[in-house]
Design a protein around this motif. Sequence first.
Motif, short mmCIF file in Angstrom:
data_model
loop_
_atom_site.label_atom_id
_atom_site.label_comp_id
_atom_site.label_asym_id
_atom_site.label_seq_id
_atom_site.Cartn_x
_atom_site.Cartn_y
_atom_site.Cartn_z
N SER A 179 0.92 -0.96 0.35
CA SER A 179 -0.25 -0.31 0.08
C SER A 179 0.96 1.25 0.15
O SER A 179 -0.20 2.22 0.05
CB SER A 179 -0.57 0.06 0.78
OG SER A 179 -0.01 0.12 2.15
N LYS A 180 1.89 1.19 0.12
CA LYS A 180 3.48 2.71 -0.24
C LYS A 180 3.25 3.02 -1.34
O LYS A 180 3.55 2.17 -2.36
CB LYS A 180 4.29 1.54 0.31
CG LYS A 180 5.22 3.13 0.18
CD LYS A 180 6.68 2.01 0.40
CE LYS A 180 7.97 2.63 0.40
NZ LYS A 180 8.15 3.17 -1.59
N PRO A 181 3.26 4.02 -1.74
CA PRO A 181 3.10 5.17 -2.85
C PRO A 181 4.61 4.76 -3.12
O PRO A 181 5.51 4.86 -2.47
CB PRO A 181 2.84 6.73 -2.80
CG PRO A 181 1.89 6.50 -1.25
CD PRO A 181 2.83 4.70 -0.62
N ASP B 109 8.66 -1.80 0.46
CA ASP B 109 8.24 -1.75 1.96
C ASP B 109 8.08 -3.27 2.66
O ASP B 109 8.30 -3.38 3.87
CB ASP B 109 7.03 -1.21 3.01
CG ASP B 109 6.22 -1.10 2.47
OD1 ASP B 109 5.98 -1.78 1.26
OD2 ASP B 109 4.71 -0.60 2.48
N LEU B 110 7.91 -4.70 1.50
CA LEU B 110 7.49 -6.44 1.15
C LEU B 110 8.38 -6.26 0.69
O LEU B 110 9.12 -6.20 0.02
CB LEU B 110 6.49 -5.81 0.92
CG LEU B 110 4.96 -5.09 1.53
CD1 LEU B 110 3.85 -6.42 0.71
CD2 LEU B 110 4.71 -5.33 3.08
N ASP B 111 9.11 -7.58 1.90
CA ASP B 111 10.37 -8.77 1.07
C ASP B 111 9.46 -9.65 0.16
O ASP B 111 8.07 -8.98 0.24
CB ASP B 111 10.41 -9.58 2.45
CG ASP B 111 11.27 -9.14 3.35
OD1 ASP B 111 12.16 -7.99 2.86
OD2 ASP B 111 11.58 -8.82 4.48
N PRO B 112 10.32 -10.05 -0.81
CA PRO B 112 9.91 -10.46 -1.95
C PRO B 112 9.22 -11.97 -1.26
O PRO B 112 9.45 -12.39 -0.09
CB PRO B 112 11.29 -11.06 -2.31
CG PRO B 112 12.42 -10.59 -1.87
CD PRO B 112 12.00 -9.92 -0.64
N GLU B 113 8.62 -12.37 -1.80
CA GLU B 113 8.25 -14.62 -1.55
C GLU B 113 9.24 -14.62 -1.67
O GLU B 113 9.87 -14.68 -3.13
CB GLU B 113 7.08 -14.46 -2.88
CG GLU B 113 5.01 -13.63 -1.85
CD GLU B 113 4.91 -13.56 -1.20
OE1 GLU B 113 5.10 -14.51 -0.20
OE2 GLU B 113 4.32 -12.21 -0.93
N LYS B 114 9.17 -15.82 -0.97
CA LYS B 114 10.24 -16.96 -1.58
C LYS B 114 9.85 -17.83 -1.08
O LYS B 114 8.72 -18.76 -0.10
CB LYS B 114 11.78 -16.86 -0.01
CG LYS B 114 12.81 -17.18 0.02
CD LYS B 114 13.72 -16.92 1.02
CE LYS B 114 13.36 -17.01 2.29
NZ LYS B 114 14.15 -17.12 4.27
N GLY B 115 10.24 -19.07 -2.11
CA GLY B 115 10.38 -20.66 -1.41
C GLY B 115 11.37 -21.28 -2.29
O GLY B 115 12.73 -21.18 -2.95
N ASP B 116 11.11 -22.26 -1.32
CA ASP B 116 12.65 -23.09 -1.47
C ASP B 116 12.68 -23.94 -2.72
O ASP B 116 13.65 -24.80 -3.17
CB ASP B 116 12.74 -24.58 -0.12
CG ASP B 116 12.54 -24.10 1.08
OD1 ASP B 116 13.19 -22.84 0.73
OD2 ASP B 116 12.08 -24.54 2.38
#
Length: 491
Positions: free
Chosen positions: A269-271, A340-347
């Motif tokens: 939601s960050k501009p 402002d958000l970390d990326p999604e991460k998967g093994d």
Amino acid sequence: MSTINSPANSLSDADPVYDLIVVGSGFAGCMTTLNFLEDTKTQGKAAKVVLIEAGKDGERCGASRWTPAFFRLDKNNKFDSHFKNEMKLVSNGLADQAYCEKLEAEVPSTVKFLLDHGIVVQHQDERNVYLGFNTGQNFAKGEGGGYAIILKLFKHILSFPNVDIMWETNAEELLTQDDGTICGVKVRKNDGRFAKVFGEKVMLSCGGFEGNREMLGRYVGPRAEQLGLVAPGLKYNTGFGLKMGLQVGAATAGSFHGLHCELVDTRSSKPEATVWGHSFGIVVNEHSKRFYDEGNRSLFATCEVIAYETWRDQKQKAYFITDAPIMDRFRPGWVYDTTDLDPEKGDTIEDLAVKLGLVPQELKKTVDEYNASINGKEFNPMALDGKSTFGLTPNKTNWAAPIKVAPFYGYPLTAKIVFTFGGLKVDLDSRVLSTTGTPIPGLYCAGELSGLYYNESKVASEFGILNPPCNSALRCLTFGRLAGKSAARDL
């Protein structure tokens, strides 16, 4: 704050008459106002100026207060000398070359003005990302972004006793004398009522039409309503400056169906939650298919086109995919941390697909095909390295690093508007030109409302660039400065 109400068809002795009316309080408007105030004071001229703003006092209205304010500068504060050539190329010669040359010549003086007024310009000697500028791998930004720049300019403006600020006041119509000379503006106050503001000169610097759904649909085309605004202040850029100019016979410039947009983090939601680093992985659509050459040119140069294609052809859904070596190299840093958000991460790629809402088998197939098609050249993000793919549609021409090392990372992305291209045509003194090519007496324009950018050329698409990047803030600041000085000189 001033409120002016005047009879409908007359100017009485009781009505204030300003020497300069400035519509819009972004970079161009503030620079026009402040330079006019300072120069008239230095020249010993009695002058009165009013700054009219549709937004509220204290609100981050418009675009300037939200931009990170990237500057295409070398370490000596000189503007990139290759900019004018890029503009000529991507516009198929339509962009005003004399305007671009004047911008290059005047930028150092603009930067000096900013520094002299307490604005900090931070230089970045970029040693991790190829910029594609003729600046020795340097770029700059105003410390604190556009908001800090506006606050500092306003502090200086408010130190003058001969300036009025009208907040929550929307300029909607130009006032003219019988011979066509502009003599003021008709405004709508926050109570919904009209008033008239009279002046010798009017500067229109109130942005484009990205905040107007009807105009976007008319000029940009179908589904333009799907494009969100990259920052909330853009809701005030409703195209009234363009409407006012057209009503008095102004000529236009720039591609009216063109716009600058960026890929932002769908979750945030960050501009200005822009994800800049699409070049160092792959970008897929909702069916896990690549649709754009992510390594066509530098990331600044291609961020606009890939966002445009995400909106135009991919239902506003895109997903960036990469792996651990890329994230370890570029994070923390501006390439991936503007959101402002970390990326999604998967093994595994399949795990990442689930988190992004993609079909695991489809994403795995695309990544495997991509990895199998990469040539043996060395990965080098500081150059157009030629590390490319073969046999894919589309191929990736540079930075085709394999996506093989867990964990795997991804961002869901969508396109949002930053500004529109079409605007009023001006000369080198920011005077608005009529459709006959002659200046409209008393009318000026600067900032994004002055049309400059075109996406008419096939080369623009093939070259991966519509609007050569990191120049917009500087052009608004520069031509606002020049317009204010010119208005003071002509008083």
